[in-house]
Write a protein that holds these residues in place. Structure first.
Motif, mmCIF file in Angstrom:
data_model
loop_
_atom_site.group_PDB
_atom_site.id
_atom_site.type_symbol
_atom_site.label_atom_id
_atom_site.label_comp_id
_atom_site.label_asym_id
_atom_site.label_seq_id
_atom_site.Cartn_x
_atom_site.Cartn_y
_atom_site.Cartn_z
ATOM 1 N N GLN A 89 -13.585 -18.136 52.954
ATOM 2 C CA GLN A 89 -12.498 -17.618 54.146
ATOM 3 C C GLN A 89 -11.255 -17.245 53.480
ATOM 4 N N GLN A 90 -10.858 -16.125 53.700
ATOM 5 C CA GLN A 90 -9.789 -15.151 53.079
ATOM 6 C C GLN A 90 -8.659 -15.056 53.763
ATOM 7 N N THR A 91 -7.420 -15.327 53.109
ATOM 8 C CA THR A 91 -6.018 -15.475 53.792
ATOM 9 C C THR A 91 -5.014 -14.639 52.989
ATOM 10 N N PRO A 92 -4.412 -13.792 53.726
ATOM 11 C CA PRO A 92 -4.086 -13.631 54.979
ATOM 12 C C PRO A 92 -5.197 -12.645 55.599
ATOM 13 N N ALA A 93 -5.133 -12.345 56.753
ATOM 14 C CA ALA A 93 -6.249 -11.263 57.152
ATOM 15 C C ALA A 93 -5.511 -9.910 56.855
ATOM 16 N N TYR A 94 -4.158 -9.915 56.913
ATOM 17 C CA TYR A 94 -3.403 -8.754 56.681
ATOM 18 C C TYR A 94 -2.141 -9.049 56.018
ATOM 19 N N ILE A 95 -1.838 -8.287 55.064
ATOM 20 C CA ILE A 95 -0.512 -8.199 54.511
ATOM 21 C C ILE A 95 0.109 -6.947 54.232
ATOM 22 N N GLN A 96 1.390 -6.876 54.437
ATOM 23 C CA GLN A 96 2.173 -5.845 54.234
ATOM 24 C C GLN A 96 3.252 -6.001 52.982
ATOM 25 N N VAL A 97 3.012 -5.338 51.863
ATOM 26 C CA VAL A 97 4.126 -5.613 50.854
ATOM 27 C C VAL A 97 4.622 -4.133 50.309
ATOM 28 N N GLN A 98 5.925 -4.394 49.822
ATOM 29 C CA GLN A 98 6.750 -3.287 49.294
ATOM 30 C C GLN A 98 6.218 -2.834 48.134
ATOM 31 N N THR A 99 6.530 -1.615 47.857
ATOM 32 C CA THR A 99 5.991 -0.903 46.619
ATOM 33 C C THR A 99 6.703 -1.739 45.505
ATOM 34 N N ASN A 100 5.893 -1.822 44.256
ATOM 35 C CA ASN A 100 6.517 -2.318 43.156
ATOM 36 C C ASN A 100 6.322 -4.177 43.208
ATOM 37 N N LYS A 101 6.437 -4.633 44.275
ATOM 38 C CA LYS A 101 6.213 -6.066 44.429
ATOM 39 C C LYS A 101 4.666 -6.663 44.167
ATOM 40 N N SER A 151 -10.414 -25.290 45.116
ATOM 41 C CA SER A 151 -11.594 -24.358 45.798
ATOM 42 C C SER A 151 -11.155 -23.266 46.124
ATOM 43 N N ARG A 152 -9.884 -22.751 45.950
ATOM 44 C CA ARG A 152 -9.415 -21.394 46.203
ATOM 45 C C ARG A 152 -9.384 -20.676 44.905
ATOM 46 N N PHE A 153 -9.622 -19.332 45.284
ATOM 47 C CA PHE A 153 -9.592 -18.257 44.179
ATOM 48 C C PHE A 153 -8.625 -17.224 44.535
ATOM 49 N N ILE A 154 -7.407 -16.758 43.502
ATOM 50 C CA ILE A 154 -6.622 -16.079 44.026
ATOM 51 C C ILE A 154 -6.576 -14.767 43.088
ATOM 52 N N LEU A 155 -6.700 -13.641 44.059
ATOM 53 C CA LEU A 155 -6.305 -12.527 43.394
ATOM 54 C C LEU A 155 -4.760 -11.979 43.207
ATOM 55 N N ASN A 156 -4.308 -11.790 41.992
ATOM 56 C CA ASN A 156 -2.840 -11.658 42.016
ATOM 57 C C ASN A 156 -2.732 -10.064 41.680
ATOM 58 N N LEU A 157 -2.082 -9.338 42.557
ATOM 59 C CA LEU A 157 -1.848 -7.936 42.235
ATOM 60 C C LEU A 157 -0.288 -7.571 41.812
ATOM 61 N N THR A 158 -0.090 -7.353 40.870
ATOM 62 C CA THR A 158 1.408 -7.128 40.621
ATOM 63 C C THR A 158 1.706 -5.169 40.415
ATOM 64 N N SER A 159 3.165 -5.032 40.724
ATOM 65 C CA SER A 159 3.471 -3.778 40.762
ATOM 66 C C SER A 159 2.604 -2.819 41.865
ATOM 67 N N VAL A 160 2.611 -3.352 42.918
ATOM 68 C CA VAL A 160 1.495 -2.662 43.725
ATOM 69 C C VAL A 160 2.310 -1.244 44.190
ATOM 70 N N LYS A 161 1.196 -0.371 44.383
ATOM 71 C CA LYS A 161 1.521 1.312 44.617
ATOM 72 C C LYS A 161 0.938 1.568 46.008
ATOM 73 N N GLN A 172 -6.716 -7.162 54.391
ATOM 74 C CA GLN A 172 -6.177 -5.764 54.603
ATOM 75 C C GLN A 172 -4.672 -5.709 54.046
ATOM 76 N N LEU A 173 -4.802 -5.134 52.735
ATOM 77 C CA LEU A 173 -3.357 -4.914 52.201
ATOM 78 C C LEU A 173 -2.820 -3.506 52.357
ATOM 79 N N VAL A 191 3.954 -0.565 51.589
ATOM 80 C CA VAL A 191 4.699 0.665 51.791
ATOM 81 C C VAL A 191 6.031 0.829 51.138
ATOM 82 N N ASP A 192 6.857 1.957 51.147
ATOM 83 C CA ASP A 192 8.147 2.076 50.662
ATOM 84 C C ASP A 192 9.008 0.871 50.990
ATOM 85 N N PHE A 193 9.288 0.729 52.358
ATOM 86 C CA PHE A 193 10.321 -0.056 53.080
ATOM 87 C C PHE A 193 9.313 -0.900 54.025
#
Length: 197
Positions: free
Chosen positions: A23-35, A97-107, A131-132, A135-137
């Motif tokens: 089971q993956q969470t969240p289903a959708y995430i919006q993140v600002q550039t470089n976060k 039981s959770r496996f975390i994918l950590n993405l830094t400085s996303v583009k 779904q990731l 966005v810039d803003f």
């Protein structure tokens, strides 16, 4: 055939329909550039030392889309990265039981659908994907308009004037019309709340 090449070929051939096992969470995430973005994959069965793979699909699912191997979590090695993955940007870690994918400085080019996966015998089991969108803003939401609420005012009734009448009875004088509407006991001032502008 190299194991990673086999993995990518198998992932392309597999029908990605998602599983209740992962089971993956969240289903959708919006993140600002470089976060930073953190995606979670929770195993609903005991995996023991089973490896958890993280894949990315850069475009919407179609016949020509493919899965890119990013990293896996191994109980003895920790995070194992894909061949063309910037290791400083991606880490995988386990929390029970959770496996975390950590993405830094996303583009923006990191946008896509991220899947966790386990290799069983003989099938592949996928999570439903996250779904990731990078966005810039980030969009702003308008603040709700606050309704003005009428202020409450406290009015004190005047102390009624008393007069002794026939046979020692106490009478109350009438109150003015703008005073509070409730009547009070004789000789006892009382406060009442009235709504007003």
């Amino acid at each position: 055939m190299q194991p990673r090449l086999w993995l990518l070929l198998a992932a392309q051939l597999a029908v990605v329909r998602g599983s209740s096992v992962l089971q993956q969470t969240p289903a959708y995430i919006q993140v600002q550039t470089n976060k930073m973005a953190m995606l979670s994959c929770e195993a609903k069965i005991s995996l023991g030392n089973t490896r958890i793979y993280w894949l990315r699909q850069r475009q919407a699912p179609s016949s020509d889309s493919h899965h890119e191997f990013l990293a896996l979590w191994d109980s003895t090695k920790g995070t194992v990265h894909g061949e063309e993955v910037a290791q400083e940007k991606i880490a995988v870690f386990r929390d029970a039981s959770r496996f975390i994918l950590n993405l830094t400085s996303v583009k923006p080019e990191d946008s896509g659908i991220y899947f966790c996966m386990i290799i069983g015998s003989p099938e592949l089991t996928f999570g439903k994907g996250t779904q990731l969108s990078v966005v810039d803003f980030l969009p702003t939401t308008a603040q709700p308009t606050k309704k003005s609420t009428p202020k409450k005012r406290v009015c004190r009734l005047p102390r009624p004037a008393t007069q002794k009448g026939l046979k020692g009875k106490v009478f109350q004088e009438s109150l003015s019309p703008d005073a509070c509407t409730e009547t009070t006991a004789i000789l006892q001032p009382r406060s009442c709340l009235a709504h007003g502008p």
